[in-house]
Write a protein that holds these residues in place. Structure first.
Motif, short mmCIF file in Angstrom:
data_model
loop_
_atom_site.label_atom_id
_atom_site.label_comp_id
_atom_site.label_asym_id
_atom_site.label_seq_id
_atom_site.Cartn_x
_atom_site.Cartn_y
_atom_site.Cartn_z
N MET A 116 -4.86 -5.70 10.59
CA MET A 116 -3.53 -6.13 10.17
C MET A 116 -3.04 -7.28 11.07
O MET A 116 -3.45 -7.40 12.23
N PRO A 117 -2.16 -8.12 10.54
CA PRO A 117 -1.73 -9.29 11.30
C PRO A 117 -0.88 -8.99 12.53
O PRO A 117 -0.77 -9.82 13.42
N SER A 118 -0.26 -7.82 12.59
CA SER A 118 0.56 -7.47 13.75
C SER A 118 0.64 -5.96 13.87
O SER A 118 0.35 -5.22 12.92
N ALA A 119 1.07 -5.51 15.04
CA ALA A 119 1.17 -4.07 15.28
C ALA A 119 2.22 -3.43 14.39
O ALA A 119 2.02 -2.32 13.88
N VAL A 120 3.33 -4.11 14.15
CA VAL A 120 4.39 -3.51 13.35
C VAL A 120 3.97 -3.42 11.89
O VAL A 120 4.29 -2.44 11.21
N VAL A 121 3.24 -4.41 11.38
CA VAL A 121 2.74 -4.34 10.01
C VAL A 121 1.74 -3.20 9.88
O VAL A 121 1.73 -2.46 8.90
N ALA A 122 0.87 -3.04 10.89
CA ALA A 122 -0.10 -1.94 10.87
C ALA A 122 0.61 -0.59 10.90
O ALA A 122 0.21 0.35 10.19
N ALA A 123 1.65 -0.47 11.71
CA ALA A 123 2.39 0.79 11.80
C ALA A 123 3.04 1.13 10.47
O ALA A 123 2.98 2.29 10.01
N VAL A 124 3.65 0.13 9.84
CA VAL A 124 4.26 0.35 8.52
C VAL A 124 3.19 0.66 7.49
O VAL A 124 3.38 1.50 6.60
N GLY A 125 2.03 0.01 7.61
CA GLY A 125 0.93 0.29 6.70
C GLY A 125 0.45 1.72 6.79
O GLY A 125 0.18 2.37 5.78
N GLY B 296 -4.66 -2.87 22.66
CA GLY B 296 -5.27 -3.62 21.58
C GLY B 296 -5.30 -2.87 20.26
O GLY B 296 -5.02 -1.68 20.19
N PRO B 297 -5.68 -3.59 19.18
CA PRO B 297 -5.61 -3.04 17.82
C PRO B 297 -6.49 -1.82 17.57
O PRO B 297 -6.05 -0.87 16.92
N LEU B 298 -7.72 -1.84 18.05
CA LEU B 298 -8.65 -0.76 17.70
C LEU B 298 -8.20 0.58 18.27
O LEU B 298 -8.19 1.59 17.56
N LEU B 299 -7.85 0.60 19.55
CA LEU B 299 -7.40 1.86 20.14
C LEU B 299 -6.10 2.31 19.48
O LEU B 299 -5.90 3.51 19.24
N GLY B 300 -5.22 1.36 19.18
CA GLY B 300 -3.98 1.72 18.49
C GLY B 300 -4.26 2.38 17.15
O GLY B 300 -3.68 3.41 16.81
N ALA B 301 -5.18 1.79 16.38
CA ALA B 301 -5.52 2.35 15.08
C ALA B 301 -6.11 3.74 15.22
O ALA B 301 -5.74 4.67 14.49
N MET B 302 -7.03 3.92 16.16
CA MET B 302 -7.69 5.21 16.32
C MET B 302 -6.71 6.29 16.77
O MET B 302 -6.76 7.43 16.29
N LEU B 303 -5.81 5.95 17.70
CA LEU B 303 -4.86 6.95 18.17
C LEU B 303 -3.84 7.31 17.08
O LEU B 303 -3.43 8.47 16.96
#
Length: 252
Positions: free
Chosen positions: A127-136, A56-63
């Motif tokens: 962010m709307p998607s994982a790839v947009v968040a990664a690029v962000g 999910g998004p939160l763990l992805g962001a934190m890691l």
């Protein structure tokens, strides 16, 4: 030592062959700093994307943020905490700089550190998607370090000696301008690839907000403390990153 290798040795915990730093090499490292940020951000973005898919998004962001902090030895987070302690003391510049130089951290620094990380994580998870968040995340890391390249055009140093003083005034204006154009183009292009026209527009809004915030924060630091230090450089990175991520997330 090449420019990127010097930047890696100076601003990360990644091992590189030993080298001596002078003002000339410092200038080259500063020119490479945004590109190092883009690489570190890309690696952190890849971790974010993978964890987002699995948990999910939160763990992805934190890691993703954890990896970025780990690769840099939390150098810039330490800078924003120390700067918060110095400014929060409301003491004259010399006394504030003395507080910032201490190895401990006060309540203002702790609160600032926690809030910065929470805001960054919340913005990435929104962010709307994982790839947009990664690029962000990659874009934020590059833009935060671009802000330091631009700031290093200034010749105003708050201290005669120290790590930060090595980079004050080392960047020529034309180098800063060319680097700005190239990094901004990379960030906008990455957002376009990740999410199309809407994501590119959102990244542009984030860029505008981060540029304004970076300029205002830089002016405040120079007026309040009289010049740059390593800690204030670190605080500028974190402010620009956070504002870019928040504005990008809101617009996206």
């Amino acid at each position: 030592m090449n420019s990127l290798g010097a930047a890696t040795g100076l601003f990360t915990v990644i091992p590189v062959p030993a080298f001596e730093v002078d003002r000339r090499l410092a200038a080259r490292a500063m020119a490479a700093f945004p590109w190092l940020g883009a690489l570190l951000g890309a690696a952190s973005g890849a971790v974010l994307w993978a964890a987002w898919q699995l948990a999910g998004p939160l763990l992805g962001a934190m890691l993703g943020l954890a990896l970025l902090a780990g690769l840099t030895g939390a150098m810039h987070l330490d800078g924003v905490a120390d700067t918060a302690d110095g400014l929060g003391s409301r003491r004259p510049p010399d006394e504030a700089l003395t507080i910032m130089r201490k190895s401990d951290i006060g309540p203002m620094g702790v609160a600032t550190l926690v809030l910065v990380l929470l805001v960054d994580a919340a913005a990435l998870a929104s962010m709307p998607s994982a790839v947009v968040a990664a690029v962000g995340l990659a874009g934020a890391a590059a833009l935060g370090r671009l802000a330091i390249t631009l700031a290093s055009v200034s010749t105003r140093s708050a201290r005669q000696h120290g790590f930060g003083a090595l980079f004050v005034g080392v960047t020529r204006p034309w180098v800063a301008a060319v680097t700005w154009v190239a990094v901004v183009g990379l960030v906008l292009a990455g957002a376009w690839v990740a999410g199309g026209q809407h994501a590119a527009l959102a990244a542009g809004i984030g860029l505008a907000a981060a540029t304004l915030a970076g300029a205002l924060w830089s002016r405040h630091l120079l007026v309040r403390l009289g010049g740059w230090t390593g800690d204030t450089f670190g605080s500028l990175i974190e402010v620009v990153q956070a504002v870019f991520l928040v504005a990008f997330a809101l617009a996206a």
